[in-house]
Design an enzyme around this catalytic site. Structure first.
Site: not given
Ligand code: CTP
Length: 397
Positions: A208-211, A276
């Site tokens: 995943s990502n930091y969104s 994101a």
């Protein structure tokens, strides 16, 4: 229409002040925030405790709090509010408003007010019909204020005639109709993607990502507060929304977000793609937890996810607006322009991770908007809520 609106409710010394409690409750139920400003005479008719319990805020009445000297800023209230309603408005208050006699907190707040002002008069029939009152009301209308005419009926004086403050439900309806007629987004349908996506590796791990989803949720709330119906397709986030006109669809993976966006976009007036989305997902999902093998490199094969923005750009019909985002770390403008064209967007909101205060997990953002006609507009660092206003203003244009 009133969800998220900040309302200054002015209450003056009339028997109809009891109806202000119903007004507070109706506004709060619709998701608005209410700050009561009450005149000293108003407090003789309804207790501050009733109003502060309903609004969950202390009332403002004097210029200073007597015990600690805190100054109440009528100027701040004038900037804070989305609307001011004076209900009930007595003949005396109407006269002071019309002539700028700033001898109490309510009148100074009115004189500092930047938002639309609504006035619901309440008085005896002869006072209402008096040329002096009528002239003052005409003056207030000429200043751009809105008068919610009193009803005809039984008055506290035991007389019958025109002067009864309009019923709270009718006042609320009047204000809702006003915003609906004024808002170019009223009844428009907008789909918004927000947050990150999770791409599962095995039952306990994902990519995943930091969104945080904060920008997408701020956009959804801004659209809803302007009367739009919103479909908010959100990846996993720790956020809530209270707006009844936001239909939230929770998804986890890019594939699920893609399917939901494709289903809803054809019926929408606009799409805002703020999520994101993970560009890749594992080729194989392991049903069992992958075991750690000491000394061995784990070779995780990834395959591209569908590009939601590009897919919607392909099926976009004339009249539909498509807005994308670009979060870049280098050659920002070049990458944003490429994405704008490649995905057939109407405009793209560029934010750079190099800018302090921009990007994931923070409450602020600094954006540049590039449109398909080649226009470029830079905005200063603002809260994500304020940035959402700028983006929606551009979408409306
Ligand atoms: N986007 C999307 N679906 C994807 C990837 C991106 O809808 N699979 C959308 C984003 O929501 C954003 C825009 O496309 O509105 C640009 O996203 P970004 O991640 O910056 O661009 P990518 O096309 O993924 O390119 P790259 O990651 O290589 O910069």
């Amino acid at each position: 229409m009133l969800a998220g609106k900040k309302i200054v409710l002015g209450i003056t010394g009339s028997i109809a002040a009891y109806k202000a409690a119903y007004l507070c409750r109706a506004f709060i139920k619709k998701g608005a925030e209410v700050q009561v400003v009450i005149t000293p005479a108003g407090k003789e008719f309804i207790t501050p405790v009733t109003l502060s319990a309903l609004t969950r805020k202390p009332l403002v009445s004097e210029f200073f709090t007597a015990n600690d000297g805190t100054w109440h800023s009528h100027v701040d209230l004038g900037v804070w509010a989305d609307l001011m309603l004076i209900a009930p408005a007595t003949a005396a208050t109407i006269g002071k408003m019309a002539n700028g006699i700033a001898d109490n907190m309510l009148i100074t707040t009115y004189l500092s007010m930047k938002a639309p002002v609504f006035i619901a008069p309440a008085m005896d029939l002869d006072m209402y019909a008096h040329p002096s009152t009528q002239q003052n009301l005409e003056k207030l209308k000429s200043y751009g204020n809105y008068i919610i005419e009193p009803a005809t009926g039984f008055l506290a004086s035991a007389l019958e005639g025109k002067g009864r403050m309009e019923e709270p439900d009718t006042i609320v309806q009047f204000i809702e109709d006003f915003f609906e007629k004024k808002s170019p987004l009223a009844k428009k349908k907008i789909v918004i993607t927000a947050g990150p996506t999770y791409e599962k590796i095995d039952p306990v791990r994902y990519i995943s990502n930091y969104s945080s989803g904060k920008m997408g949720f701020a956009l959804a709330e801004e659209c809803a507060s302007r009367g739009a119906k919103v479909i908010l397709i959100s990846g996993p986030v720790k956020l809530n929304t209270i707006y009844p006109s936001i239909k939230r669809i929770d998804v986890e993976s890019a594939e699920e977000m893609y399917r939901a966006a494709l289903e809803y976009f054809p019926q929408m007036d606009a799409g805002i793609l703020c999520a994101a989305v993970a560009d890749y997902k594992p080729v194989h999902y392991s049903e069992n937890k992958l075991k750690r093998k000491t000394g061995e490199v784990l070779d995780l094969k990834l395959t591209p996810n569908p590009d939601i923005a590009a897919a919607l750009g392909q099926i976009k019909k004339p009249g539909q607006i498509l807005v994308g985002f670009a979060l870049e770390t280098d050659s920002e403008r070049i990458h944003a322009e490429e994405k704008l064209k490649k995905k057939n967007l109407d405009f793209i909101v560029l934010n750079s991770l190099k800018e302090a205060g921009s990007g994931f997990q923070v409450d602020t953002n600094k954006i540049t908007i590039l449109d398909s006609l080649g226009n470029v507009k830079d905005f200063p660092l603002k809260s994500k809520k304020e940035v959402a206003k700028d983006i929606i203003n551009e979408t409306i244009k």
